[in-house]
Design a protein around this motif. Structure first.
Motif, mmCIF file in Angstrom:
data_model
loop_
_atom_site.group_PDB
_atom_site.id
_atom_site.type_symbol
_atom_site.label_atom_id
_atom_site.label_comp_id
_atom_site.label_asym_id
_atom_site.label_seq_id
_atom_site.Cartn_x
_atom_site.Cartn_y
_atom_site.Cartn_z
ATOM 1 N N LEU A 125 18.207 2.316 -15.195
ATOM 2 C CA LEU A 125 19.150 2.592 -16.276
ATOM 3 C C LEU A 125 18.826 1.698 -17.471
ATOM 4 O O LEU A 125 18.655 0.487 -17.308
ATOM 5 N N VAL A 126 18.753 2.310 -18.661
ATOM 6 C CA VAL A 126 18.495 1.547 -19.884
ATOM 7 C C VAL A 126 19.566 1.884 -20.917
ATOM 8 O O VAL A 126 19.574 2.988 -21.468
ATOM 9 N N PRO A 170 26.162 3.024 -13.136
ATOM 10 C CA PRO A 170 25.320 2.680 -11.975
ATOM 11 C C PRO A 170 25.843 3.243 -10.650
ATOM 12 O O PRO A 170 25.050 3.676 -9.814
ATOM 13 N N LYS A 171 27.150 3.261 -10.460
ATOM 14 C CA LYS A 171 27.710 3.854 -9.242
ATOM 15 C C LYS A 171 27.406 5.349 -9.193
ATOM 16 O O LYS A 171 26.991 5.880 -8.165
ATOM 17 N N LEU A 175 17.542 -6.698 -15.371
ATOM 18 C CA LEU A 175 16.441 -7.378 -16.038
ATOM 19 C C LEU A 175 16.759 -7.417 -17.526
ATOM 20 O O LEU A 175 16.949 -6.363 -18.146
ATOM 21 N N VAL A 176 16.866 -8.627 -18.076
ATOM 22 C CA VAL A 176 17.144 -8.788 -19.501
ATOM 23 C C VAL A 176 15.813 -8.874 -20.228
ATOM 24 O O VAL A 176 14.996 -9.750 -19.939
ATOM 25 N N VAL A 177 15.611 -7.964 -21.166
ATOM 26 C CA VAL A 177 14.349 -7.886 -21.900
ATOM 27 C C VAL A 177 14.483 -8.639 -23.215
ATOM 28 O O VAL A 177 15.389 -8.375 -24.004
ATOM 29 N N LEU A 206 18.261 -0.603 -10.817
ATOM 30 C CA LEU A 206 17.818 -1.579 -11.823
ATOM 31 C C LEU A 206 18.373 -1.191 -13.184
ATOM 32 O O LEU A 206 18.228 -0.047 -13.614
ATOM 33 N N ILE A 207 18.997 -2.152 -13.844
ATOM 34 C CA ILE A 207 19.413 -1.994 -15.242
ATOM 35 C C ILE A 207 18.466 -2.854 -16.067
ATOM 36 O O ILE A 207 18.322 -4.052 -15.802
ATOM 37 N N MET A 208 17.821 -2.250 -17.050
ATOM 38 C CA MET A 208 16.981 -3.003 -17.989
ATOM 39 C C MET A 208 17.692 -2.973 -19.333
ATOM 40 O O MET A 208 17.845 -1.909 -19.933
ATOM 41 N N ILE A 209 18.125 -4.133 -19.778
ATOM 42 C CA ILE A 209 18.978 -4.221 -20.962
ATOM 43 C C ILE A 209 18.401 -5.230 -21.942
ATOM 44 O O ILE A 209 17.846 -6.253 -21.548
#
Length: 151
Positions: free
Chosen positions: A9-10, A103-104, A142-144, A110-113
């Protein structure tokens, strides 16, 4: 054994930080063969509560702008060789929608934010969506902060 992510998810909001997260998420999805990349734009309905002349035309305009941006992201992902990509537009509190609700629903692993664009005073007064998501998400986050060359 290497961790395989299947549902990435982004959250995207038009910011430079979200753009960096999108670019890296495409690369991660390609490396995780068969991974689905889901782009999410959350329209914060609380922003409209203080407008005395609120009407649905305003929400429709914001939604149309988000759709155009998301369509562009989808096309870029396809051009980069990623097939399994989709998007949704949700309404409500971005913090809760990004960290819990979507997300549910999508079984996100994975969340990439993007890292917050707020300065220290803004974070103190209103709080960072990214900070909230990293604390409360139901999956890995994951924080980008950098581009594809880590710069």
């Amino acid at each position: 054994m290497t961790q395989q992510y299947k549902h990435i998810l982004v959250p995207v909001d038009g910011s430079k930080e979200a753009e960096l997260a999108f670019r890296k998420a495409v690369a991660v999805a390609k490396r995780n063969d068969g991974a689905e990349l889901h782009l999410l734009h959350v329209i914060d309905t609380r922003a409209f509560q203080n407008i005395s002349s609120f009407d649905t035309a305003m929400v429709d305009q914001v939604t149309d702008t988000a759709k155009k941006s998301l369509d562009r992201y989808i096309q870029e992902a396809h051009n980069d060789g990623l097939e399994n990509v989709a998007y949704s537009i949700e309404y409500g509190s971005p913090k809760v929608v990004i960290s819990q609700d979507v997300p549910k629903e999508l079984h996100t692993d994975l969340i990439m934010i993007g890292a917050t664009g707020l300065n220290a005073v803004e974070r103190l007064l209103i709080g960072s969506v990214t900070e909230y998501v990293t604390r409360t998400a139901i999956c890995d986050v994951l924080v980008v902060r950098t581009d594809l060359e880590n710069k």
